[in-house]
Enzyme design. Structure first.
Site: not given
Ligand code: GNR
Ligand code: NI
Length: 167
Positions: A46, A51, A91-92, A133-134, A137
């Protein structure tokens, strides 16, 4: 096509609240293409516009193994939610940190796609986790903010050290 720079926690810009997209245009679609390229290259499942320092309500997700199920969400809203589940998240923007977070088990999200068409998706399991999660953000929230203050302090220190060492 272009790879975009992903902001790294702690960075104040990750806490900006994204504004709604007024109109889906070619510029929106170009941004989405570049976000997709960036997400697949990372690799991640995601990526939120926040980001890449664009503070508009746009995120993408693709949890498929073959990277052929890209979903685009513009101006997303959770219209229903239920249950609770724990999932280890990464999270990236927080490289190398994996921690368990509690999320809704199921969410129904209403959003617009890259053509500006409305759609609704009922998600559960890992997709539901990713969507939450997104959406966090876009509200300026990073997953570590669901953890204790002690853990947040440790993660900040660790990442600052990592960032010093990779300069
Ligand atoms: O790549 C991602 N893996 C992930 C693993 C578990 C829960 C959420 C994620 S999202 C993350 C990519 C990211 O930072 N998206 O905002
Ligand atoms: Ni993230």
């Amino acid at each position: 096509m272009a790879l975009l720079k992903i902001l790294q926690y702690p960075d104040a810009r990750l806490h900006k609240v994204a504004r709604p997209v007024a109109q889906v245009t070619d510029a929106t679609r170009t941004l989405i293409k570049n976000m997709a390229e960036t997400m697949y290259a990372a690799p991640g499942v995601g990526l939120a516009a926040t980001q890449v320092d664009v503070h508009e309500q746009i995120f993408i997700a693709d949890i498929s193994e073959l990277h052929d199920e890209l979903r685009v969400f513009i101006n997303p809203k959770i219209i229903a939610s239920s249950g609770a589940e724990q999932c280890e998240e990464g999270c990236l923007s927080v490289p190398g940190i994996y921690e368990t977070v509690t999320r809704f088990e199921k969410v129904t999200v209403q959003a617009f796609n890259e053509r500006g068409e409305p759609f609704t998706i009922a998600a559960e399991g890992f997709l539901a986790v990713c969507l939450q999660h997104e959406m966090d953000h876009l509200q300026g929230r990073v997953f570590v903010e669901h953890l204790s203050q002690l853990k947040q302090t440790r993660i900040r220190a660790k990442l600052k050290k990592q960032q010093r060492e990779t300069l």
